[in-house]
Design an enzyme around this catalytic site. Structure first.
Site, PDB file in Angstrom:
ATOM      1  N   SER A  94       8.321  49.217 -91.757  1.00 40.15           N
ATOM      2  CA  SER A  94       8.655  48.826 -93.268  1.00 40.15           C
ATOM      3  C   SER A  94       6.921  49.317 -93.427  1.00 40.15           C
ATOM      4  CB  SER A  94       9.033  47.505 -93.731  1.00 40.15           C
ATOM      5  OG  SER A  94       8.530  47.781 -95.160  1.00 40.15           O
ATOM      6  N   ASP A 237       5.163  52.348 -99.446  1.00 36.00           N
ATOM      7  CA  ASP A 237       4.812  51.942 -97.561  1.00 36.00           C
ATOM      8  C   ASP A 237       6.124  52.552 -96.964  1.00 36.00           C
ATOM      9  OD1 ASP A 237       7.837  51.444 -99.166  1.00 36.00           O
ATOM     10  OD2 ASP A 237       7.637  49.436 -97.828  1.00 36.00           O
ATOM     11  N   ASP A 239       8.826  52.776 -95.403  1.00 37.55           N
ATOM     12  CA  ASP A 239      10.281  53.020 -94.961  1.00 37.55           C
ATOM     13  C   ASP A 239      11.274  53.187 -97.013  1.00 37.55           C
ATOM     14  OD1 ASP A 239       9.927  50.211 -95.993  1.00 37.55           O
ATOM     15  OD2 ASP A 239      12.195  48.935 -94.987  1.00 37.55           O
ATOM     16  N   ASP A 241      11.573  51.165 -99.317  1.00 34.74           N
ATOM     17  CA  ASP A 241      11.844  50.634-100.345  1.00 34.74           C
ATOM     18  C   ASP A 241      11.083  49.675-101.434  1.00 34.74           C
ATOM     19  OD1 ASP A 241      10.747  48.730 -98.947  1.00 34.74           O
ATOM     20  OD2 ASP A 241      11.940  47.549 -97.934  1.00 34.74           O
TER      21      ASP A 241
END
Length: 452
Positions: A94, A237, A239, A241
């Site tokens: 992340s 960020d 990833d 999400d």
């Protein structure tokens, strides 16, 4: 839990998180799930392919066939799992620095596992107790194409596309070289926006900026907004999400302010909101104005997901949940954080002609300070936490120990807790003036530094 922190397992790749350890986690997850097929996906990190290969091998070793999704945003993984009814082992760290990697476990419903489910996996990892597969029952793998394209379509179809198209917005998008690079700019193009990008090439070295979309990392995006007269800047960020925003003047919008604006739009009287113990007074104010209930949990997506599910099982409506770091849930859409969907919902707020700065103006009366103290050993961590407890117990303020120590003063609050993803003690403070927020944080940090 010893292994799974506030958002999965994370550590320095090839050191804390070795291929062997990743394989053990995969074997444990595959054993607990017991399904015929499991997906594997990753973000752009340089160790992602290596670790996802180890994960796929571990799953095949316990008899699970593997769908290889490649590099896709975390919310695209959730959509794929929900549609096909299979779980996924996702290799991502992340927002952590480039040398880190990690593992998230996503269920067949497209939602990260609850605390109880993660505990079952963790138990098997620690015991090294896995399902047996002989050479004739070992799993096979297949490459899956089109996952990102299907995700783009799912986001576009879930928002008021016509209203956003009619607004003729210009957006500047900074995926930060992460997994959002493969899908998210296309989401906004499909929503009729004129899209400008920076740091939009997938690159696990993160050459343009670090993966965490905090103000110090968003100078490129702020410049792009100003030079292109964009209506909104959007940053993700590693990833994708999460989504944070820059307004039309190039000014960073506090994540707590954007969460409050989205909550004010989503909530009705009697609804519930779930947030973490570092929830801003902005969100408290919105809930009081609307007549909604605010439920606080320990920090981290896993805890928020668990509480949302509990409330929904009780028949409560939870239209929005999340934290002030850009990680917002819209459970009626999907119980997972989705950076592109969060941004699209914010674009809906601009569709009536309001500017981004006007949308968040009602929530601009608070100032936030966030800081972190790195530690080098478990002993040093324990000393810092002991000092934090001593400070909290002696303070003349209301104390909340849901996750760490939160002290609520009449004119602000401060929270200290260990990070669930990095070797840091985190300190958060909020007040109506920047000076007071800084004072609250500095006083606590001084007490921790004295303990070193």
């Amino acid at each position: 839990m010893k292994l799974f922190g506030s958002s999965g397992v994370r550590g320095v790749a090839l050191d804390d998180l070795s291929p062997e350890f990743a394989m053990r986690i995969a074997k444990a997850a595959g054993t607990v799930w017991g399904t015929d097929r499991v997906a594997v996906a990753r973000d752009t990190r340089t160790t992602g392919e290596l670790l996802s290969n180890a994960v796929a091998a571990g799953l095949a070793a316990v008899g699970r066939d593997v769908d290889r999704l490649g590099v896709v945003p975390t919310p695209a993984v959730g959509r794929y799992c929900e549609e096909h009814g299979i779980p996924c082992v996702l290799v991502t760290a992340s927002h952590n620095p480039p040398q880190f990697n990690g593992i998230k476990l996503v269920g067949a419903d497209g939602v990260e596992l609850t605390v109880d489910a993660l505990s079952r996996v963790e138990e098997l990892v620690l015991e090294e107790s896995f399902a047996d597969a002989d050479p004739l029952s070992a799993g096979s793998t297949r490459e899956i194409d089109g996952v990102a394209d299907a995700y783009v379509e799912s986001v576009v179809s879930a928002v008021d596309r016509e209203a956003i198209v009619d607004a003729e917005l210009t957006v500047a998008v900074d995926p930060g070289h992460g997994a959002g690079s493969v899908a998210n700019p296309e989401v906004f193009r499909r929503l009729g926006c004129s899209v400008r990008t920076v740091n939009a090439q997938p690159d696990g070295r993160f050459p343009g900026r670090l993966p965490e979309p905090v103000p110090d990392h968003l100078d490129d995006l702020r410049r792009l907004v100003r030079t292109t007269d964009a209506d909104l800047g959007i940053a993700h960020d590693g990833d994708a999400d999460r989504a944070v925003f820059v307004d039309e003047t190039g000014t960073y919008i506090e994540g707590d302010a954007s969460l409050a604006a989205l909550a004010a739009d989503a909530l009705s009287p009697g609804d519930a909101v779930v947030s973490a113990v570092n929830a801003s007074k902005r969100l408290v104010d919105v809930c009081e104005d609307v007549g909604a209930d605010l439920e606080l949990t320990p920090i981290g997506a896993t805890h928020i997901i668990t509480r949302v599910r509990e409330l929904e099982a009780e028949g409560r409506r939870v239209p929005i949940a999340g934290e002030g770091n850009g990680g917002v849930f819209f459970p009626e859409y999907r119980l997972s954080r989705d950076g592109a969907f969060i941004a699209a919902r914010f674009l809906e707020l601009l569709a009536d002609g309001a500017t981004a700065s006007e949308v968040v103006a009602p929530y601009a009366d608070y100032h936030n300070v966030r800081s972190g103290l790195e530690y080098g050993s478990t002993a040093e961590r324990d000393r810092l936490l002991a000092a934090a407890e001593d400070y909290a117990r002696a303070a003349d303020a209301a104390l909340d120990t849901t996750d760490g120590y939160r002290l609520d003063h009449d004119d602000g609050w401060v929270l200290v807790r260990p990070s669930g993803t990095e070797p840091k003690i985190r300190v958060y403070a909020e007040a109506r003036s920047d000076d007071r927020a800084s004072e609250l944080a500095a006083d606590l940090i001084d007490a921790l530094e004295d303990a070193r």
